[in-house]
Structure formats: structure tokens, C-alpha cells
Design an enzyme around this catalytic site. Sequence first.
Site, short mmCIF file in Angstrom:
data_model
loop_
_atom_site.label_atom_id
_atom_site.label_comp_id
_atom_site.label_asym_id
_atom_site.label_seq_id
_atom_site.Cartn_x
_atom_site.Cartn_y
_atom_site.Cartn_z
N GLY A 1 0.56 -1.29 -0.33
CA GLY A 1 0.18 0.01 0.24
C GLY A 1 0.59 1.66 0.06
O GLY A 1 2.07 1.29 1.17
N ASN A 2 0.53 2.51 -0.50
CA ASN A 2 0.83 3.43 -0.77
C ASN A 2 -0.09 5.17 -0.65
O ASN A 2 -0.62 5.02 -1.05
CB ASN A 2 1.96 4.29 -1.45
N GLY B 1 9.33 0.07 0.03
CA GLY B 1 9.69 -1.10 0.87
C GLY B 1 9.60 -0.93 2.08
O GLY B 1 10.24 -1.68 3.34
N SER C 1 7.34 3.02 -5.43
CA SER C 1 7.17 2.80 -7.48
C SER C 1 5.33 2.47 -7.71
O SER C 1 5.48 2.59 -9.12
CB SER C 1 6.87 0.76 -7.13
N GLU C 2 4.19 3.20 -6.67
CA GLU C 2 3.18 3.69 -7.13
C GLU C 2 2.90 5.15 -7.77
O GLU C 2 2.48 6.04 -8.00
CB GLU C 2 1.47 3.02 -6.88
N HIS D 1 -3.96 4.24 -1.18
CA HIS D 1 -4.10 2.86 -2.71
C HIS D 1 -3.22 1.81 -0.84
O HIS D 1 -2.42 2.16 -0.45
CB HIS D 1 -3.31 3.31 -3.70
N HIS E 1 -4.13 -2.46 0.03
CA HIS E 1 -4.31 -4.04 -0.91
C HIS E 1 -5.00 -4.30 0.81
O HIS E 1 -5.38 -5.67 0.57
CB HIS E 1 -3.35 -4.82 -0.77
N HIS F 1 -5.42 -6.52 -7.13
CA HIS F 1 -4.40 -5.88 -7.12
C HIS F 1 -5.23 -5.43 -5.61
O HIS F 1 -4.37 -5.66 -5.12
CB HIS F 1 -3.86 -5.08 -7.83
ZN LIG Z 1 -0.27 -1.57 -5.02
#
Ligand SMILES: [Zn+2]
Length: 227
Positions: free
Chosen positions: A31-32, A48, A77-78, A96, A98, A158
Site C-alpha cells: 500500500g502507499n 519498501g 513504485s506507484e 492506495h 491491498h 491488486h
Molecule cells: Zn499496490
Amino acid sequence: MTPPMFERERTDVAEACHMLAQGGLVIGTAGNLSARAGDQGIAITPTGAVLAELAPEDVTVVDLQGQLVAGELEPTSELDLHLGVYRRYEAGAVVHTHAPMATALSCILDELPCIHYQMLLLGGPVPVAPYATFGTQELANGVLDVLEGHSAALMANHGAIAHAPDMAGAIERSLLLEWACTVYWRAAAIGSPKVLDEAQRQAVVAAALERGYGTTRPANRDPEEAG
Ligand SMILES: [Zn+2]
């Protein structure tokens, strides 16, 4: 040194991570989250990092083009997905996850139907963005397209995404989406969930406007006006 103006956004992001981890919506490094500081920058989770333990100083700050402004760690990474939501929808915060129920339904549905009136806060039925590899522009583009007219979406096989004018709102919408997914899951397990039609949804919008739904107000203590 970090300009003091980013302290609030970095703290908002770290605290939001802790809250979502506690609620089971983010697990480990999955998640981010990000929060916008006007035109100055975007505070965003690093790639990470264990989100439950994230400290404000671990939060990276980038500009709207994704260039590093403050912080020591590489952003999620998103990043392109987050930047895209700010550019296209002028959001104040993006979450965001999961989250388990949202992710489960993202593997099955093409759209989460509007089964409860509270889902109107997300834009009604929740679209499902097509699957693409994490961290790609293709994934970002697919999600940005389905968010048109919605403040939340599922991402096929996702997870989920929500945006709002501020972090509190983005968290609330993420929790609401996970709740709606849970309700749908349970209802679908025992039957075929009935869906609110367009007229029923319009009536909810009218009633909410009329009654100020979702806001507290002083109780009416005048017996003359009670009713
Ligand atoms: Zn994701």
C-alpha cells in the site's frame, strides 16, 4: 533540512499509515499513501517501508513532476499513479491499499454495484480498473480513466484506491470502500444483492442535501418546534 511547511503533510501520511495498519487495510509494506502541500510538494510513502512503523522523517517529498524535494528514501513504485491523481483530479490526498475485501472483490467483479446509499460518497457504483503490472504507467492510466466521476476505485487483482480533498477524507473513503466490499461479500454469499437504481440514488442525494447528512447539529430543544 526539510522546510517546516512539509511537517504537517509528512506527519499526516505517517499517522494515516499507522491507522490503516491498525485497521488491517495495509499489511507490511503493501500500500502507499500521499498528501499534497499545495503547489509546493507531495508527501508520499517510500518504497519498501513497513507502514505500521513509518516515521514522519521517513516520508519522502516530491514535486508534481516527481522530483525529490525532501527526504532520504526513494518514493513508492506507484509514484506515477499518485501524481496522475493530483494532476487530473486536483486531490488533496491519495490512499492506495491491498485491503483484503476490496482486493478479493477486485479479482471477481467488473464493477462493485451500488448496494448501499453511503456508497454515493464514493460516486455510487465503484469501477474496477483493468489489471496491469504494479508501478507501470499502463496501470496508472487505467486507474485514472475509471476514476472519472468517482473518488474511489478497485484495481483488478491488486487492491483499491481513494482520493479526497484531505487525508482524513481519503482515509474515510478507504474505510467506507472496505466496509461496502464486506457488505457485498456477505450479501453475495447468501443470495443476489439488490442494487439501488438511479431514481433511488437521486432521492438519497436530494434527502442528504435537505437534511445535511453526515454533519452534527444542535438538538432542537424548543417543544414548540419538535416534531
Ligand atoms: Zn499496490
